[in-house]
Write a protein that holds these residues in place. Sequence first.
Motif, PDB file in Angstrom:
ATOM      1  N   ARG A 225       0.822  -1.209   0.000  1.00 44.76           N
ATOM      2  CA  ARG A 225       0.000   0.000   0.000  1.00 44.76           C
ATOM      3  C   ARG A 225       0.857   1.261   0.000  1.00 44.76           C
ATOM      4  O   ARG A 225       0.673   2.161  -0.826  1.00 44.76           O
ATOM      5  N   ARG A 226       1.789   1.337   0.933  1.00 49.45           N
ATOM      6  CA  ARG A 226       2.616   2.534   1.051  1.00 49.45           C
ATOM      7  C   ARG A 226       3.479   2.726  -0.200  1.00 49.45           C
ATOM      8  O   ARG A 226       3.604   3.841  -0.722  1.00 49.45           O
ATOM      9  N   THR A 227       4.072   1.640  -0.683  1.00 46.52           N
ATOM     10  CA  THR A 227       4.928   1.737  -1.865  1.00 46.52           C
ATOM     11  C   THR A 227       4.138   2.187  -3.080  1.00 46.52           C
ATOM     12  O   THR A 227       4.599   3.016  -3.875  1.00 46.52           O
ATOM     13  N   ALA A 228       2.928   1.646  -3.242  1.00 50.72           N
ATOM     14  CA  ALA A 228       2.102   2.015  -4.393  1.00 50.72           C
ATOM     15  C   ALA A 228       1.714   3.485  -4.350  1.00 50.72           C
ATOM     16  O   ALA A 228       1.781   4.189  -5.368  1.00 50.72           O
ATOM     17  N   LEU A 229       1.301   3.976  -3.191  1.00 51.94           N
ATOM     18  CA  LEU A 229       0.856   5.365  -3.086  1.00 51.94           C
ATOM     19  C   LEU A 229       1.993   6.337  -3.395  1.00 51.94           C
ATOM     20  O   LEU A 229       1.794   7.346  -4.083  1.00 51.94           O
ATOM     21  N   VAL A 230       3.190   6.034  -2.907  1.00 54.77           N
ATOM     22  CA  VAL A 230       4.333   6.918  -3.178  1.00 54.77           C
ATOM     23  C   VAL A 230       4.720   6.855  -4.650  1.00 54.77           C
ATOM     24  O   VAL A 230       4.896   7.886  -5.319  1.00 54.77           O
ATOM     25  N   GLY A 231       4.865   5.640  -5.184  1.00 54.67           N
ATOM     26  CA  GLY A 231       5.278   5.493  -6.579  1.00 54.67           C
ATOM     27  C   GLY A 231       4.288   6.109  -7.552  1.00 54.67           C
ATOM     28  O   GLY A 231       4.671   6.842  -8.476  1.00 54.67           O
ATOM     29  N   LEU A 232       3.004   5.834  -7.356  1.00 52.29           N
ATOM     30  CA  LEU A 232       1.986   6.388  -8.248  1.00 52.29           C
ATOM     31  C   LEU A 232       1.852   7.897  -8.078  1.00 52.29           C
ATOM     32  O   LEU A 232       1.537   8.611  -9.037  1.00 52.29           O
ATOM     33  N   GLY A 233       2.096   8.393  -6.862  1.00 51.34           N
ATOM     34  CA  GLY A 233       2.090   9.836  -6.657  1.00 51.34           C
ATOM     35  C   GLY A 233       3.167  10.521  -7.482  1.00 51.34           C
ATOM     36  O   GLY A 233       2.942  11.596  -8.063  1.00 51.34           O
ATOM     37  N   VAL A 234       4.339   9.898  -7.559  1.00 53.26           N
ATOM     38  CA  VAL A 234       5.419  10.432  -8.397  1.00 53.26           C
ATOM     39  C   VAL A 234       4.988  10.460  -9.860  1.00 53.26           C
ATOM     40  O   VAL A 234       5.259  11.423 -10.592  1.00 53.26           O
ATOM     41  N   VAL A 235       4.295   9.411 -10.295  1.00 50.66           N
ATOM     42  CA  VAL A 235       3.831   9.342 -11.686  1.00 50.66           C
ATOM     43  C   VAL A 235       2.870  10.491 -11.993  1.00 50.66           C
ATOM     44  O   VAL A 235       3.012  11.196 -13.003  1.00 50.66           O
ATOM     45  N   VAL A 236       1.886  10.696 -11.128  1.00 43.78           N
ATOM     46  CA  VAL A 236       0.898  11.757 -11.362  1.00 43.78           C
ATOM     47  C   VAL A 236       1.568  13.124 -11.414  1.00 43.78           C
ATOM     48  O   VAL A 236       1.328  13.925 -12.333  1.00 43.78           O
ATOM     49  N   LEU A 237       2.422  13.420 -10.445  1.00 46.69           N
ATOM     50  CA  LEU A 237       3.085  14.725 -10.404  1.00 46.69           C
ATOM     51  C   LEU A 237       3.981  14.936 -11.625  1.00 46.69           C
ATOM     52  O   LEU A 237       4.078  16.056 -12.151  1.00 46.69           O
ATOM     53  N   SER A 238       4.616  13.876 -12.096  1.00 47.54           N
ATOM     54  CA  SER A 238       5.490  13.988 -13.269  1.00 47.54           C
ATOM     55  C   SER A 238       4.703  14.408 -14.504  1.00 47.54           C
ATOM     56  O   SER A 238       5.110  15.314 -15.251  1.00 47.54           O
ATOM     57  N   TYR A 239       3.558  13.760 -14.717  1.00 45.88           N
ATOM     58  CA  TYR A 239       2.774  14.081 -15.913  1.00 45.88           C
ATOM     59  C   TYR A 239       2.058  15.422 -15.788  1.00 45.88           C
ATOM     60  O   TYR A 239       1.844  16.112 -16.799  1.00 45.88           O
ATOM     61  N   VAL A 240       1.692  15.806 -14.587  1.00 46.16           N
ATOM     62  CA  VAL A 240       1.126  17.145 -14.389  1.00 46.16           C
ATOM     63  C   VAL A 240       2.158  18.201 -14.780  1.00 46.16           C
ATOM     64  O   VAL A 240       1.843  19.192 -15.462  1.00 46.16           O
ATOM     65  N   ALA A 241       3.403  17.985 -14.382  1.00 47.90           N
ATOM     66  CA  ALA A 241       4.473  18.915 -14.755  1.00 47.90           C
ATOM     67  C   ALA A 241       4.656  18.969 -16.264  1.00 47.90           C
ATOM     68  O   ALA A 241       4.866  20.042 -16.845  1.00 47.90           O
ATOM     69  N   ALA A 242       4.560  17.806 -16.926  1.00 46.14           N
ATOM     70  CA  ALA A 242       4.728  17.763 -18.381  1.00 46.14           C
ATOM     71  C   ALA A 242       3.618  18.518 -19.100  1.00 46.14           C
ATOM     72  O   ALA A 242       3.848  19.104 -20.169  1.00 46.14           O
ATOM     73  N   VAL A 243       2.418  18.517 -18.528  1.00 45.56           N
ATOM     74  CA  VAL A 243       1.298  19.238 -19.143  1.00 45.56           C
ATOM     75  C   VAL A 243       1.410  20.741 -18.873  1.00 45.56           C
ATOM     76  O   VAL A 243       1.196  21.573 -19.763  1.00 45.56           O
ATOM     77  N   VAL A 244       1.759  21.096 -17.652  1.00 49.66           N
ATOM     78  CA  VAL A 244       1.824  22.515 -17.266  1.00 49.66           C
ATOM     79  C   VAL A 244       2.995  23.221 -17.939  1.00 49.66           C
ATOM     80  O   VAL A 244       2.890  24.391 -18.329  1.00 49.66           O
ATOM     81  N   VAL A 245       4.107  22.510 -18.099  1.00 47.70           N
ATOM     82  CA  VAL A 245       5.305  23.097 -18.723  1.00 47.70           C
ATOM     83  C   VAL A 245       5.597  22.316 -20.008  1.00 47.70           C
ATOM     84  O   VAL A 245       6.341  21.332 -19.995  1.00 47.70           O
ATOM     85  N   PRO A 246       5.013  22.726 -21.127  1.00 49.74           N
ATOM     86  CA  PRO A 246       5.141  21.965 -22.380  1.00 49.74           C
ATOM     87  C   PRO A 246       6.491  22.172 -23.069  1.00 49.74           C
ATOM     88  O   PRO A 246       6.579  22.705 -24.175  1.00 49.74           O
ATOM     89  N   VAL A 247       7.542  21.756 -22.393  1.00 52.11           N
ATOM     90  CA  VAL A 247       8.901  21.853 -22.915  1.00 52.11           C
ATOM     91  C   VAL A 247       9.453  20.442 -23.039  1.00 52.11           C
ATOM     92  O   VAL A 247       9.243  19.606 -22.151  1.00 52.11           O
ATOM     93  N   LEU A 248      10.167  20.162 -24.131  1.00 52.50           N
ATOM     94  CA  LEU A 248      10.637  18.803 -24.386  1.00 52.50           C
ATOM     95  C   LEU A 248      11.529  18.288 -23.260  1.00 52.50           C
ATOM     96  O   LEU A 248      11.424  17.127 -22.862  1.00 52.50           O
ATOM     97  N   ALA A 249      12.399  19.134 -22.729  1.00 53.13           N
ATOM     98  CA  ALA A 249      13.285  18.702 -21.646  1.00 53.13           C
ATOM     99  C   ALA A 249      12.483  18.284 -20.419  1.00 53.13           C
ATOM    100  O   ALA A 249      12.830  17.312 -19.732  1.00 53.13           O
TER     101      ALA A 249
END
Length: 404
Positions: A82-106
């Motif tokens: 449970r704990r591992t999944a919540l942390v790992g998936l939280g990283v995934v969500v935040l990563s893609y939110v950043a990719a949408v908010v800052v549309p830069v290839l890097a």
Amino acid sequence: MSRSTEPGRAQRGQTSRALVPACLVAAAGGWGLTAAGAGAGTLATRYDTSLVVIGLLTTVLAVPYAAMQLPAGHLVDRFGARRTALVGLGVVVLSYVAAVVVPVLAVAFGARILAGAGSAVGFVVGADLARRAGVGPVGLGVFGGAAIGSGGLAVGVVPALEPLLGWSAAWVTCAATAAAAIVAVAVGVDAPSARAARPARLAAGPSVLGDGELYRLAAVHGVTLGLGVVLGNWAAVILHDRWGLPSGASSAIASLVLLTTIVSRPLGGYLAERFPHQMRWVVALALAVCAIDTVALAFPSTAAVAVAVVLTLGVASGLPFAAVLASAQRWRPDRPAAAVGLLNAMANSLVVIGTPLLAAAIESGQSVLALSVTGALWLVPVAALPRSLSRTSSRRRSARPGPP
């Protein structure tokens, strides 16, 4: 209805509900593996770059995804699913939110690297949740079908949502699937007790890295998952360029390599549950069929033959999945998640290495040689089939209990 049947039905209901988080967690990882390719055209336009560079967005996710499988297994065994999944998936969500908010290839590259590391927990956590739910080999097969089937689903859904979401469809859907998995885990997986939540010493036993039986299981899992994904990526090109089939038909037929595993993985789980002592023969036969089908792709024929070859390849490659994972968990009850992590690390490493190698062979006109070599690789595990595929073979549990 007799009262005696009510507890059994209630238990089956609880088991089914417990399988939902396992499938969604694994599906989030599978979706991310194909989403960038599914939205390659619009992503290339938005980032003003080539399709080759967009292809690298899949590579930079796949590498940490493969590399983090074994560490993810240790984290699950150490801190719980449970704990591992919540942390790992939280990283995934935040990563893609950043990719949408800052549309830069890097930023997109950085997001995919972090998402690859975060989503690596998906397969391991899902397998551990399925194990703890007591769903058996059939449930493991359902979980496995969701893990790989979600990637096929993304190929169709991402382009369909581009008129609504535009270039960000790939990233938004990746974040959405990970968020759905977070909700499922938070609601459907009980938090460990205070005592269980404290760091616990793992049960005594040799490292999974030195366990020969796990490597034999990894060889089977490596070819059935790894080579299956590699061929699934390039089957459309082979059918179009070498067989002369139309592009649309080639893509539709090639998609069956992975889509049929949605059915064949649960079917393999049923066979493992119904005929446990015959699974070594089932696995050997499945690998032989995969080898024959792979070589057959090198020799053009009709569209009907192509469908038959791809269908049997997809079915046969999915049959060993549940038996192999269940055997790994049963063989190492002291470190079940780490054992699964080792298997999946080997399989995904084969994907990372094999996908560009087969592409290079196709581009250089060496398809026949490459497919013949790939066909031979399917047979390598037959030389030393895992003993643990028989339920009578299992490692004795340690006297000291490991973490839940």
